[in-house]
Design a protein around this motif. Structure first.
Motif, mmCIF file in Angstrom:
data_model
loop_
_atom_site.group_PDB
_atom_site.id
_atom_site.type_symbol
_atom_site.label_atom_id
_atom_site.label_comp_id
_atom_site.label_asym_id
_atom_site.label_seq_id
_atom_site.Cartn_x
_atom_site.Cartn_y
_atom_site.Cartn_z
ATOM 1 N N GLY A 7 13.036 53.822 -113.196
ATOM 2 C CA GLY A 7 13.497 53.786 -111.735
ATOM 3 C C GLY A 7 12.206 53.952 -110.764
ATOM 4 O O GLY A 7 12.540 53.970 -109.616
ATOM 5 N N VAL A 8 11.077 53.984 -111.446
ATOM 6 C CA VAL A 8 9.796 54.087 -110.252
ATOM 7 C C VAL A 8 9.452 52.600 -109.997
ATOM 8 O O VAL A 8 9.433 51.730 -110.652
ATOM 9 C CB VAL A 8 8.665 54.642 -111.177
ATOM 10 N N GLY A 9 9.120 52.281 -108.811
ATOM 11 C CA GLY A 9 8.705 51.063 -108.152
ATOM 12 C C GLY A 9 9.677 50.168 -107.971
ATOM 13 O O GLY A 9 10.873 50.622 -107.692
ATOM 14 N N TYR A 10 9.421 48.997 -107.795
ATOM 15 C CA TYR A 10 10.169 47.850 -107.435
ATOM 16 C C TYR A 10 10.295 46.727 -108.402
ATOM 17 O O TYR A 10 10.922 45.857 -108.094
ATOM 18 C CB TYR A 10 9.763 47.342 -106.188
ATOM 19 N N GLY A 11 9.978 46.880 -109.672
ATOM 20 C CA GLY A 11 10.133 46.099 -110.490
ATOM 21 C C GLY A 11 8.928 45.024 -110.715
ATOM 22 O O GLY A 11 7.861 45.022 -110.028
ATOM 23 N N SER A 12 8.906 43.906 -111.430
ATOM 24 C CA SER A 12 7.900 43.015 -111.557
ATOM 25 C C SER A 12 7.595 42.048 -110.264
ATOM 26 O O SER A 12 8.448 41.933 -109.533
ATOM 27 C CB SER A 12 8.368 42.067 -113.064
ATOM 28 N N LEU A 13 6.341 41.581 -110.585
ATOM 29 C CA LEU A 13 6.126 40.979 -109.287
ATOM 30 C C LEU A 13 6.282 39.433 -109.813
ATOM 31 O O LEU A 13 5.895 38.877 -110.770
ATOM 32 C CB LEU A 13 4.465 41.014 -109.213
ATOM 33 N N ILE A 14 6.801 38.826 -108.744
ATOM 34 C CA ILE A 14 7.068 37.281 -108.735
ATOM 35 C C ILE A 14 6.058 36.325 -108.268
ATOM 36 O O ILE A 14 5.589 36.755 -106.815
ATOM 37 C CB ILE A 14 8.360 37.055 -108.187
ATOM 38 N N PRO A 15 5.475 35.421 -108.975
ATOM 39 C CA PRO A 15 4.282 34.607 -108.385
ATOM 40 C C PRO A 15 4.745 34.081 -107.321
ATOM 41 O O PRO A 15 5.896 33.620 -107.027
ATOM 42 C CB PRO A 15 4.129 33.686 -109.692
ATOM 43 N N ASP A 16 3.605 33.671 -106.280
ATOM 44 C CA ASP A 16 4.023 33.290 -105.229
ATOM 45 C C ASP A 16 3.789 31.613 -105.067
ATOM 46 O O ASP A 16 2.703 31.392 -105.360
ATOM 47 C CB ASP A 16 3.256 33.767 -104.258
ATOM 48 N N PRO A 17 4.865 30.801 -105.077
ATOM 49 C CA PRO A 17 4.860 29.533 -105.042
ATOM 50 C C PRO A 17 3.745 28.885 -103.896
ATOM 51 O O PRO A 17 3.000 27.930 -103.977
ATOM 52 C CB PRO A 17 6.103 28.713 -104.525
ATOM 53 N N ASP A 18 3.362 29.695 -102.877
ATOM 54 C CA ASP A 18 2.278 29.367 -101.882
ATOM 55 C C ASP A 18 0.966 29.948 -102.343
ATOM 56 O O ASP A 18 0.010 29.695 -101.433
ATOM 57 C CB ASP A 18 2.811 29.950 -100.440
ATOM 58 N N GLY A 19 1.026 30.685 -103.388
ATOM 59 C CA GLY A 19 -0.287 31.069 -103.747
ATOM 60 C C GLY A 19 -1.176 32.022 -102.912
ATOM 61 O O GLY A 19 -2.218 32.067 -102.685
ATOM 62 N N ILE A 20 -0.365 32.939 -102.358
ATOM 63 C CA ILE A 20 -0.989 33.872 -101.714
ATOM 64 C C ILE A 20 -0.678 35.393 -102.206
ATOM 65 O O ILE A 20 -1.451 36.119 -102.331
ATOM 66 C CB ILE A 20 -0.620 33.801 -100.086
ATOM 67 N N LEU A 21 0.648 35.650 -102.277
ATOM 68 C CA LEU A 21 1.001 36.995 -102.308
ATOM 69 C C LEU A 21 2.201 37.073 -103.255
ATOM 70 O O LEU A 21 3.284 36.697 -103.013
ATOM 71 C CB LEU A 21 1.328 37.959 -101.021
ATOM 72 N N ALA A 22 2.070 37.677 -104.457
ATOM 73 C CA ALA A 22 3.197 37.884 -105.402
ATOM 74 C C ALA A 22 3.812 39.227 -105.098
ATOM 75 O O ALA A 22 3.002 40.281 -104.623
ATOM 76 C CB ALA A 22 2.514 38.026 -106.832
ATOM 77 N N LEU A 23 5.070 39.462 -104.995
ATOM 78 C CA LEU A 23 5.956 40.550 -104.429
ATOM 79 C C LEU A 23 7.230 40.770 -105.528
ATOM 80 O O LEU A 23 7.557 39.665 -106.108
ATOM 81 C CB LEU A 23 6.345 40.473 -102.907
ATOM 82 N N PRO A 24 7.702 42.013 -105.658
ATOM 83 C CA PRO A 24 9.000 42.295 -106.352
ATOM 84 C C PRO A 24 9.826 41.305 -105.610
ATOM 85 O O PRO A 24 9.981 40.884 -104.410
ATOM 86 C CB PRO A 24 9.091 43.649 -106.462
ATOM 87 N N GLU A 25 11.009 41.277 -106.352
ATOM 88 C CA GLU A 25 12.295 40.658 -105.856
ATOM 89 C C GLU A 25 12.843 41.230 -104.607
ATOM 90 O O GLU A 25 12.749 42.386 -104.560
ATOM 91 C CB GLU A 25 13.222 40.585 -107.269
ATOM 92 N N GLY A 26 13.404 40.461 -103.803
ATOM 93 C CA GLY A 26 13.769 41.124 -102.400
ATOM 94 C C GLY A 26 12.665 41.378 -101.511
ATOM 95 O O GLY A 26 13.171 41.526 -100.360
ATOM 96 N N PHE A 27 11.435 41.104 -101.766
ATOM 97 C CA PHE A 27 10.566 41.599 -100.720
ATOM 98 C C PHE A 27 10.123 39.986 -100.103
ATOM 99 O O PHE A 27 10.004 39.077 -100.974
ATOM 100 C CB PHE A 27 9.328 42.131 -101.275
ATOM 101 N N THR A 28 9.635 39.917 -98.926
ATOM 102 C CA THR A 28 9.024 38.992 -98.255
ATOM 103 C C THR A 28 7.798 39.406 -97.613
ATOM 104 O O THR A 28 7.634 40.596 -97.393
ATOM 105 C CB THR A 28 10.017 38.103 -97.353
ATOM 106 N N TYR A 29 6.899 38.459 -97.300
ATOM 107 C CA TYR A 29 5.801 38.667 -96.518
ATOM 108 C C TYR A 29 5.716 37.662 -95.232
ATOM 109 O O TYR A 29 6.158 36.380 -95.487
ATOM 110 C CB TYR A 29 4.559 38.511 -97.437
#
Length: 483
Positions: free
Chosen positions: A54-76
């Motif tokens: 339960g620590v953290g937010y899970g795996s990082l999802i590669p960014d199709p725009d090639g800038i920032l990979a984030l966990p599911e549910g997060f946006t930048y």
């Protein structure tokens, strides 16, 4: 009043670990790839087993725009982008984003002051900080700060200070301003500069008039400044120095008697106002500690004395070189700091030949009330920085999270992350830099900088230093467990 070696040894003998480990930060211990863990750390498919529970937010999802990979549910959201976004005056956003902090702005806006770590003459950079009239310290220098105003549907940016050099981590103040730090020792006539550099300057994010005719706060010394924090209760300023040959120092500035902090007050100080001192550590047996890298065990506690700096303006000799062996404690790459939990968190990025056990970064906590320094996080050497395997290295900028623990910006080898460390010491990924500034054959990923939360805690701002991108990260933030 300093804590003597005898007093520290006596207190340690009487109270044991209690002299250091108290409050919410006392439990911070080993990170997944840390040294001195009590159990061997198993991995599953290359990921640390400590990444679960339960620590953290899970795996990082590669960014199709090639800038920032984030966990599911997060946006930048891209806030500024050097060479693409523009200032109010029409020039492009400067490059090399570094230290940043947020402030409450007018009518619900968020204000940020963003350092630009640009060293040397302006001719060496495509996008230096524009020389805005009235805001220039040295017209030959390329660095400075911009102020960014962020609203839901609008972003504005303008120059806060220009003509400074190598503006690195810096720090905010309890009275709502930003202290920008020059990480250089260049003097007039060196590297094309026309004035001495290596100072701290105050920048007001709200009152543009307050930033006119920039004046260095010489009372805080001239050296390769990294970060600064303010003790809101005692009025001390603590400052890190990122330098080598010899390694840098941690400094404390004590205000002169009768002085009261406030907006613009620092620039009114005499050059020799107050007392600037460097730290000197000793262990529970009263033995002097020459370098913080000697500590190899989480929970190590040192007592701290403070030693006066002979010549804070370093007229002939760098400040760190004015001390002989045995006078002060040094540390490799003293980096970011952040005030929280009644003291300051301090990053020492990594150690190699200095340390009995090589490591890839440490976080310490200085308690001004007890005058103790406690090792909270110690990252083991990352065996493969080119792989995203849950190992982190090269901590740099740091902030205290409103959701518990710390958020740390990576400036290591290979892949770069934003990662969290819970109060119980577990680390977890928050973001990964997917922007390759190298080549397909030889990928290169720029460091993260300027990690800081918005005043309401809903948005995490961070920068990718090169080419210079400010990002706002939102998502399902949650309180991190302390298991």
């Amino acid at each position: 009043m300093s804590l003597s070696r005898r007093d520290f040894a006596r207190k340690s003998a009487i109270t044991g670990a209690g002299v250091a480990l108290a409050g919410s930060v006392g439990a911070l211990a080993t990170a997944p790839n840390a040294l001195a863990a009590t159990d061997d750390i198993e991995t599953v498919d290359g990921e640390s087993a400590h990444g679960h529970h339960g620590v953290g937010y899970g795996s990082l999802i590669p960014d199709p725009d090639g800038i920032l990979a984030l966990p599911e549910g997060f946006t930048y959201r891209v806030i500024t982008y050097s060479g693409r976004t523009k200032l109010e005056s029409g020039e492009f956003t400067p490059s090399n984003h570094d230290g940043t902090s947020t402030f409450d702005g007018p009518r619900g806006a968020t204000l940020l002051v963003n350092n630009h770590e640009l060293k040397g003459p302006r001719t060496g950079w495509k996008y230096p900080v524009p020389l805005t009239e009235g805001l220039v310290y040295d017209p030959a220098a390329s660095g400075g700060c911009t102020v960014v105003e962020v609203r839901r549907d609008h972003v504005a940016e303008w120059v806060g200070i220009a003509g400074t050099s190598t503006n690195c981590a810096g720090g905010n103040t309890p009275w709502g301003t930003w202290l920008t730090c020059e990480e250089t020792e260049d003097k007039a006539g060196q590297n094309g500069m026309t004035k001495d550099h290596g100072y701290v300057f105050e920048v007001d994010p709200e009152d543009r008039r307050a930033n006119r005719d920039p004046k260095p706060v010489k009372a805080l010394g001239r050296y390769a400044h990294e970060a600064v924090v303010v003790d809101p209760r005692r009025g001390h300023l603590y400052l890190t120095e990122d330098a080598a040959g010899p390694n840098g120092l941690l400094y404390r500035w004590t205000p002169p008697e009768g002085y009261r902090h406030g907006r613009g007050k620092l620039r009114t100080l005499a050059d020799d106002a107050g007392v600037l001192q460097a730290f000197k550590c000793f262990d529970s047996g009263g033995k002097f500690v020459d370098d913080l890298s000697r500590a190899t065990k989480i929970g190590t506690v040192y007592g701290v004395d403070w030693v006066d700096v002979p010549d804070r303006d370093a007229k002939t000799t760098s400040v760190r070189k004015q001390f002989t062996e045995g006078q002060v404690t040094r540390a490799r790459k003293l980096e970011g700091m952040w005030w929280g939990d009644g003291g300051t968190y301090i990053v020492s990025s990594f150690a190699r030949t200095e340390s009995p056990v090589q490591h890839d970064g440490a976080v310490w906590f200085y308690d001004p009330k007890r005058r103790t320094l406690t090792l909270k996080v110690l990252l083991g050497v990352n065996p493969d920085p080119s792989a995203d395997n849950g190992n982190f290295d090269g901590p740099d900028n740091i902030t205290v999270s409103p959701y518990g623990g710390l958020v740390i910006a990576e400036d290591g080898e290979g892949i770069q992350h934003l990662f969290g460390a819970t109060e119980s010491g577990r680390t977890y990924p928050i973001a990964r830099n997917d922007l390759n500034i190298g080549t397909a054959e030889k990928p290169e990923f720029s460091e993260f900088t300027g990690v800081t939360f918005s005043p309401d805690g809903r948005t995490l701002f961070a920068n990718i230093q090169e080419p210079g991108i400010m990002l706002a990260i939102t998502g399902p933030w949650k309180r991190q467990k302390c298991d």
